[in-house]
Motif scaffolding. Structure first.
Motif, PDB file in Angstrom:
ATOM      1  N   UNK A   1     -14.195  14.512   9.747  1.00 55.63           N
ATOM      2  CA  UNK A   1     -13.426  13.533  10.525  1.00 55.63           C
ATOM      3  C   UNK A   1     -13.439  13.887  12.012  1.00 55.63           C
TER       4      UNK A   1
ATOM      5  N   UNK B   1       0.813  -1.213   0.000  1.00 58.10           N
ATOM      6  CA  UNK B   1       0.000   0.000   0.000  1.00 58.10           C
ATOM      7  C   UNK B   1       0.838   1.250   0.000  1.00 58.10           C
ATOM      8  N   UNK B   2       0.158   2.383   0.144  1.00 51.70           N
ATOM      9  CA  UNK B   2       0.823   3.673   0.042  1.00 51.70           C
ATOM     10  C   UNK B   2       1.429   4.065   1.394  1.00 51.70           C
ATOM     11  N   UNK B   3       2.589   4.703   1.327  1.00 52.39           N
ATOM     12  CA  UNK B   3       3.190   5.247   2.560  1.00 52.39           C
ATOM     13  C   UNK B   3       2.393   6.477   2.994  1.00 52.39           C
ATOM     14  N   UNK B   4       2.571   6.907   4.233  1.00 54.26           N
ATOM     15  CA  UNK B   4       1.908   8.130   4.712  1.00 54.26           C
ATOM     16  C   UNK B   4       2.402   9.332   3.913  1.00 54.26           C
TER      17      UNK B   4
ATOM     18  N   UNK C   1       4.426  -2.565   7.509  1.00 51.60           N
ATOM     19  CA  UNK C   1       3.488  -1.438   7.428  1.00 51.60           C
ATOM     20  C   UNK C   1       2.244  -1.838   8.205  1.00 51.60           C
TER      21      UNK C   1
ATOM     22  N   UNK D   1      -1.948   3.306   8.619  1.00 56.11           N
ATOM     23  CA  UNK D   1      -0.850   2.340   8.451  1.00 56.11           C
ATOM     24  C   UNK D   1       0.474   3.085   8.259  1.00 56.11           C
ATOM     25  N   UNK D   2       1.450   2.739   9.084  1.00 55.97           N
ATOM     26  CA  UNK D   2       2.783   3.358   8.973  1.00 55.97           C
ATOM     27  C   UNK D   2       3.838   2.254   9.022  1.00 55.97           C
ATOM     28  N   UNK D   3       5.053   2.602   8.620  1.00 57.01           N
ATOM     29  CA  UNK D   3       6.149   1.634   8.664  1.00 57.01           C
ATOM     30  C   UNK D   3       6.676   1.557  10.084  1.00 57.01           C
TER      31      UNK D   3
ATOM     32  N   UNK E   1      -8.180  15.704   5.024  1.00 60.14           N
ATOM     33  CA  UNK E   1      -9.550  16.173   5.268  1.00 60.14           C
ATOM     34  C   UNK E   1      -9.851  17.347   4.352  1.00 60.14           C
TER      35      UNK E   1
ATOM     36  N   UNK F   1      -5.148   4.289   0.221  1.00 62.53           N
ATOM     37  CA  UNK F   1      -4.423   3.221   0.930  1.00 62.53           C
ATOM     38  C   UNK F   1      -3.498   2.472  -0.018  1.00 62.53           C
TER      39      UNK F   1
ATOM     40  N   UNK G   1     -10.407   1.250   7.965  1.00 60.83           N
ATOM     41  CA  UNK G   1     -10.138   2.245   6.911  1.00 60.83           C
ATOM     42  C   UNK G   1      -8.685   2.204   6.437  1.00 60.83           C
ATOM     43  N   UNK G   2      -7.781   1.696   7.243  1.00 59.13           N
ATOM     44  CA  UNK G   2      -6.356   1.579   6.918  1.00 59.13           C
ATOM     45  C   UNK G   2      -5.658   2.931   6.727  1.00 59.13           C
ATOM     46  N   UNK G   3      -6.278   4.004   7.190  1.00 60.04           N
ATOM     47  CA  UNK G   3      -5.670   5.330   7.015  1.00 60.04           C
ATOM     48  C   UNK G   3      -4.422   5.505   7.874  1.00 60.04           C
TER      49      UNK G   3
ATOM     50  N   UNK H   1      -3.729  -1.528   0.057  1.00 65.29           N
ATOM     51  CA  UNK H   1      -2.969  -2.274   1.072  1.00 65.29           C
ATOM     52  C   UNK H   1      -3.751  -3.544   1.449  1.00 65.29           C
TER      53      UNK H   1
ATOM     54  N   UNK I   1     -13.247  13.751   2.764  1.00 60.42           N
ATOM     55  CA  UNK I   1     -11.825  13.440   2.906  1.00 60.42           C
ATOM     56  C   UNK I   1     -11.329  12.771   1.634  1.00 60.42           C
TER      57      UNK I   1
ATOM     58  N   UNK J   1      -8.777   9.565   0.760  1.00 61.57           N
ATOM     59  CA  UNK J   1      -8.090   8.440   1.403  1.00 61.57           C
ATOM     60  C   UNK J   1      -7.468   7.559   0.333  1.00 61.57           C
TER      61      UNK J   1
ATOM     62  N   UNK K   1      -1.778   9.190   3.962  1.00 61.70           N
ATOM     63  CA  UNK K   1      -2.852   8.501   3.248  1.00 61.70           C
ATOM     64  C   UNK K   1      -4.161   9.282   3.298  1.00 61.70           C
ATOM     65  N   UNK K   2      -4.299  10.141   4.289  1.00 66.77           N
ATOM     66  CA  UNK K   2      -5.594  10.765   4.561  1.00 66.77           C
ATOM     67  C   UNK K   2      -5.493  12.283   4.533  1.00 66.77           C
TER      68      UNK K   2
END
Lengths: 276, 256
Positions: free
Chosen positions: B49, A55-58, B239, B232-234, A63, A72, B228-230, A75, A68, A70, A60-61
């Motif tokens: 949010x 998946x994508x690195x931060x 991850x 997720x970090x390494x 607002x 991912x 939501x998987x928002x 992932x 929003x 988003x 990801x979100x």
């Protein structure tokens, strides 16, 4: 009872027009407090690919007003691990489950669909997200490749801004129902970086309504499922009035599970009252 | 995790910011220091949010959150809320700090605003008879935690960037003298500080054993359930979703 795949010999019967959209409850086990599988007529899993995706690195979100973005990057642990971890859960659920299959190539989705043969008794259908950039030939080939290898009902998720353009081709290629659909992508800055991702939240509803209005006039021989921006019973009823047979939610379940549960109860009451 | 409506009981000044005391017995009973609570702000869909808070005080029936002064419109809406208002809360999210049962001397390290989130743990550790040292840093005296908010048994060290209280400089300057004393470390700060802490522990103790230091990984959550998987970090060699594996991690995992 609603049949979302009336032309498929397996059918896809749901007892409520409310659907947990892709990833609303992860793979069918990540329920927020107060919300249950029984609240929904169908559960669509988070995206599943042929092989694991990091998946994508931060970030990801992001607002934005009334919603929003988003991203991912789909992932997920890959089809084999998802099946190994979740088939038991799906078997116990009283609500049918459809798998959302994503892939870089049409062949990936067909490969995954072919590997569902052993669990066809547990799975009610597959969702195929149609990428934003495909042409008619590519969309048709993607659906047809999966149709050839599985009898399971196919739910084609169309990009909202191109739903009218792609709808007929997807039905002719073998889609049993159309999900309308995937929100348009957008971009927004976050902490010096950018999130480029589909819109989410109530801001999406007008895009969904426009696509539903377009499809209503096309005499499609397939049920339409509304997805995108639905937050209230009024939103859901508007979608049903515009020809949708069912309505998906996702962001509502994440943000306000109690409101999602109320919507589930109210939409059942409304449908019961309509039937009587 | 539960969703509940918390009654805003009181608004109090907390250093340079505002703290809100929220009565929600069912949620407070489940809260562990370091866990998060997601609070809905605004009247409609904007902001959409929830805002993420790590409570700065927890008792059997209520908890408190701190609202620092910033440009966020969700927290600005909360600053306007008056006693008697009801706030929609979702929590607790994730895993909190675990007081190491065999550790006698606990060093709590708080960087900037995050230091406030250590207060419930400091209270609990002191009440259980641990020897607790709290060391924090802030821009100036105005942003520091008042000593009156700490149990009398807690040893308190401050560093301020402008030198208006305690030692002039950052928290990392205090590490060489404090680390050799500690049986366990609990930290709430940013990643830069965690890297410095990792190096300082290595220097003081040869190698940082797993379980020696816990650290709070701060981020904003969307759903709090992992769906939501928002978030997720390494981290921890892969991850991973912070709302499920954290937000409190072993420092070794954060730095891996």
């Amino acid at each position: 009872m609603i049949n979302l795949a009336p032309h498929n010999k397996l059918g896809l019967i749901i007892d409520s027009p409310l659907i947990a959209g892709s990833g609303a409850a992860g793979y069918g086990a990540a329920w927020p407090p107060g919300l249950h599988a029984e609240d929904f007529g169908l559960i669509i899993t988070a995206p599943i690919s042929a092989t694991p995706r990091k998946g994508k690195a931060q970030p990801r979100l992001a607002e934005i007003p009334a919603g929003f973005l988003l991203e991912t990057g789909d992932h997920n642990p890959g089809l084999r691990r998802v099946l190994a971890s979740h088939v038991k859960t799906w078997r116990k659920l009283k609500t049918p489950v459809a798998l959302s299959l994503v892939g870089g190539e049409p062949g990936d989705r067909a490969w995954m669909a072919a590997h569902l043969e052993d669990v066809e008794d547990v799975i009610a259908g597959v969702e195929l997200p149609i990428p934003e950039t495909v042409n008619l030939g590519e969309a048709g080939a993607l659906i047809a490749a999966v149709r050839r290898v599985t009898p399971l009902p196919i739910l084609a998720r169309l990009p909202l801004t191109r739903a009218a353009y792609l709808a007929k081709t997807c039905v002719v290629a073998g889609a049993d129902a159309l999900i309308v659909g995937a929100p348009p992508p957008a971009a927004y800055p976050v902490d010096g970086d950018w999130v480029e991702a589909p819109l989410g939240g109530p801001i999406v509803l007008p895009f969904t309504l426009r696509a539903l209005r377009q499809l209503r006039d096309m005499s499609l021989d397939a049920p339409v499922i509304a997805a995108g921006g639905v937050q209230t019973l009024d939103d859901a009823l508007l979608c049903l009035e515009l020809g949708a047979m069912a309505v998906q939610i996702r962001s509502l379940a994440w943000r306000d599970p109690a409101a999602a549960h109320r919507l589930a109860l109210n939409i059942r009451s409304f449908m019961d009252a309509e039937d009587n | 995790m539960i969703q509940t409506r918390a009654l805003l009981e009181a608004r109090e000044e907390a250093g340079s910011a505002l703290s809100l005391r929220l009565r929600a017995p069912d949620l407070a009973a489940q809260l562990v220091p370091g866990q998060a609570v997601l609070i809905q702000t605004g009247w409609g869909y904007d902001p959409f949010l929830r805002r993420t808070f790590h409570p700065i005080a927890i008792d059997s029936e209520s908890f408190a959150i701190r609202l620092a002064v910033d440009g966020d419109r969700g927290r600005a809406w909360l600053r306007l809320a008056q006693p008697g208002a009801e706030l929609d809360c979702l929590g607790p999210v994730g895993k909190g700090f675990i007081l190491p049962s065999r550790a006698r001397r606990i060093l709590c390290l708080g960087g900037g605003d995050a230091a406030w989130t250590l207060l419930p743990l400091v209270q609990r550790a002191a009440a259980l008879g641990h020897a607790v040292t709290l060391a924090t840093d802030a821009l100036s005296k105005r942003q520091t935690i008042p000593a009156a908010m700490l149990p009398i048994s807690v040893e308190y060290h401050i560093a301020t960037i402008d030198g208006s209280a305690g030692r002039k400089g950052a928290l990392s300057a205090l590490l060489p003298e404090l680390l050799p004393w500690a049986d366990a470390v609990i930290a709430a700060a940013d990643m830069d500080f965690y890297r410095q802490l990792g190096r300082a522990i290595e220097a003081a103790r040869v190698l940082p054993p797993k379980g020696y230091a816990q650290a709070l990984y701060q981020m904003n959550f969307l759903c709090g359930t992992g769906a939501c998987q928002a978030c997720a970090v390494d981290i921890a060699g892969g991850r991973r979703r912070v709302c499920l594996r954290g937000p409190v991690f072993d420092l070794v995992d954060i730095l891996r």
